[in-house]
Write a protein that holds these residues in place. Structure first.
Motif, PDB file in Angstrom:
ATOM      1  N   PRO A 126      -0.076  50.466  58.108  1.00  0.00           N
ATOM      2  CA  PRO A 126      -0.923  49.785  59.264  1.00  0.00           C
ATOM      3  C   PRO A 126      -2.313  50.185  59.342  1.00  0.00           C
ATOM      4  CG  PRO A 126       1.095  50.631  60.032  1.00  0.00           C
ATOM      5  CD  PRO A 126       1.132  51.152  58.595  1.00  0.00           C
ATOM      6  N   ASP A 128      10.825  41.601  64.418  1.00  0.00           N
ATOM      7  CA  ASP A 128      10.001  42.776  64.256  1.00  0.00           C
ATOM      8  C   ASP A 128       9.552  43.085  63.111  1.00  0.00           C
ATOM      9  OD1 ASP A 128      10.032  42.605  67.333  1.00  0.00           O
ATOM     10  OD2 ASP A 128      11.139  44.395  67.362  1.00  0.00           O
ATOM     11  N   GLU A 129      10.215  43.526  62.139  1.00  0.00           N
ATOM     12  CA  GLU A 129       9.875  43.981  60.593  1.00  0.00           C
ATOM     13  C   GLU A 129       9.383  42.757  60.078  1.00  0.00           C
ATOM     14  OE1 GLU A 129      13.078  47.470  59.386  1.00  0.00           O
ATOM     15  OE2 GLU A 129      13.278  45.415  58.426  1.00  0.00           O
ATOM     16  N   LYS A 139       5.554  42.662  61.099  1.00  0.00           N
ATOM     17  CA  LYS A 139       4.872  43.641  60.920  1.00  0.00           C
ATOM     18  C   LYS A 139       4.454  43.700  59.185  1.00  0.00           C
ATOM     19  CE  LYS A 139       5.267  48.813  60.393  1.00  0.00           C
ATOM     20  NZ  LYS A 139       6.174  49.902  60.614  1.00  0.00           N
ATOM     21  N   GLU A 165       0.863  43.336  57.724  1.00  0.00           N
ATOM     22  CA  GLU A 165       0.062  44.046  56.723  1.00  0.00           C
ATOM     23  C   GLU A 165      -0.140  43.397  55.499  1.00  0.00           C
ATOM     24  OE1 GLU A 165       3.404  47.166  55.992  1.00  0.00           O
ATOM     25  OE2 GLU A 165       3.091  48.033  58.028  1.00  0.00           O
TER      26      GLU A 165
END
Length: 287
Positions: free
Chosen positions: A123, A164-165, A168, A172
Motif C-alpha cells: 500500500p 475486498d482482496e 486491494k 496496488e
C-alpha cells in the motif's frame, strides 16, 4: 555466440513496449552458469530474493540480505549478455524512507551492473517507486501474493479470491503503474483477476500463478526444472534435474566404491624425457 561478442542488452523501455505484443519470457537466475544457459531464451532474468529459499535453504525470503542480492546479481551479470537483468530489493531495504530505498537501490545497480530493481508493491510503496524512477532507477512492481509479507499472512496464500482482496490488489497494481513501474509481476491471484489487471494498467504484467493472459510469464527456474519434490500448484515441470543429479551421483559413488574411478583416462602419466633418447639414436654420446 562468442562470449566476447558485444551484445546490447534488452532495456526497460523495450520491455514496456511489449505490452499487448509477443509474450515476455522471464525466469529467475542466481548463478553465472545457469544465467548463461537461460540468456539466449529469455527476455528478462530476475535475480529473485527466492534465492534465499532455493540456494540458501531459508524457510522464506525475509532473511535475505542486500549483500546476498548483490553477490548473486554480480554472478548473473557475468553469465548473461542479452537478457535484461532485474534484482529484487530484499525485505527491509525499501519499505521505510524513500531516501534509504534510493541508497540501497543505487548500491544494487552500481555493484552488480544490473538494469533495474523489483519491489513488492504494498500500500505505501507507490511513492517509493515514483521516487526511484524520478531519480533514474527503473523499477518493476510486484502485486498479489507478496512473499515478503509471509509473516503477516501466516503462509503463502493466493490473493484476489474475495471482492475486498480483488480491489486491494487492483489498486496496488494501478498505483505501481501510475508511479512509473516499467512492468508488474502478478503472483498467485485468482485467474479472472489477472486479465483485469492486465487490461487496467499501461505496462506489461508478468504472471506467476496468475493467467496465460498476462503479457509475460516467470517461474523459479529450479522449480521448473524439477530440483525439488514439492513445488507450488502453478509450476509446470519441464525437467527432472533432481532425478538426473541423483542418478549421476549414484553412478559416481558406485564407481568409487568399486575402484573403477578414476581410470587411466582420468589420471596423469609420468612424462618420459625424449631428448636423451634422441641423442642416443643419433650417436650423440658425450662423456
Amino acid at each position: 555466440m562468442s562470449r566476447h561478442t558485444q551484445v546490447r542488452r534488452i532495456t526497460a523501455p523495450e520491455i514496456t513496449a511489449r505490452k499487448g505484443g509477443d509474450p515476455i519470457v522471464c525466469l529467475t537466475a542466481y548463478t553465472a552458469p545457469v544465467a548463461e544457459i537461460l540468456d539466449p531464451h529469455c527476455d528478462l532474468l530476475l535475480v529473485g530474493d527466492s534465492v534465499g529459499m532455493v540456494v540458501h535453504g531459508l524457510p522464506n525470503t525475509v532473511g535475505v540480505t542486500l549483500e546476498m542480492m548483490i553477490m548473486h546479481g554480480q554472478a548473473v551479470m557475468r553469465g548473461s549478455e542479452r537478457a535484461m537483468v532485474v534484482v529484487d530489493m530484499p525485505f527491509g531495504s525499501y519499505e521505510g524512507d524513500p531516501k534509504d530505498a534510493f541508497a540501497n537501490a543505487t548500491r544494487l545497480l552500481k555493484e552488480t551492473g544490473a538494469q533495474a530493481v523489483k519491489v513488492e508493491a504494498g500500500p505505501q510503496i507507490a511513492a517509493t517507486i515514483a521516487y526511484l524512477v524520478d531519480r533514474g532507477i527503473p523499477v518493476m512492481g510486484h502485486v498479489g501474493l507478496r512473499p515478503q509479507a509471509v509473516n503477516v499472512d501466516g503462509k503463502f496464500r493466493a490473493k484476489g479470491r474475495t471482492q475486498d482482496e480483488r480491489e486491494k490488489v487492483m489498486a496496488e497494481a494501478k498505483a505501481a503503474d501510475a508511479a512509473g513501474a516499467f512492468a508488474i509481476v502478478v503472483e498467485g491471484v485468482d485467474e479472472t483477476l489477472a486479465p483485469e489487471i492486465t487490461a487496467a494498467v499501461g505496462v506489461p504484467t508478468i504472471g506467476i500463478g496468475a493467467s496465460a493472459q498476462c503479457d509475460g510469464q516467470i517461474l523459479v527456474t529450479d522449480d521448473m526444472l524439477g530440483l525439488f519434490d514439492w513445488t507450488p500448484k502453478f509450476v509446470r515441470r519441464y525437467g527432472d534435474i533432481k532425478g538426473a543429479i541423483d542418478k549421476a551421483v549414484s553412478e559416481y559413488a558406485a564407481d568409487v566404491r568399486g575402484r573403477r574411478f578414476p581410470a587411466a583416462a582420468e589420471t596423469y602419466a609420468l612424462r618420459v624425457n625424449s631428448a636423451p633418447q634422441a641423442r642416443v639414436a643419433r650417436g650423440d654420446k658425450r662423456g
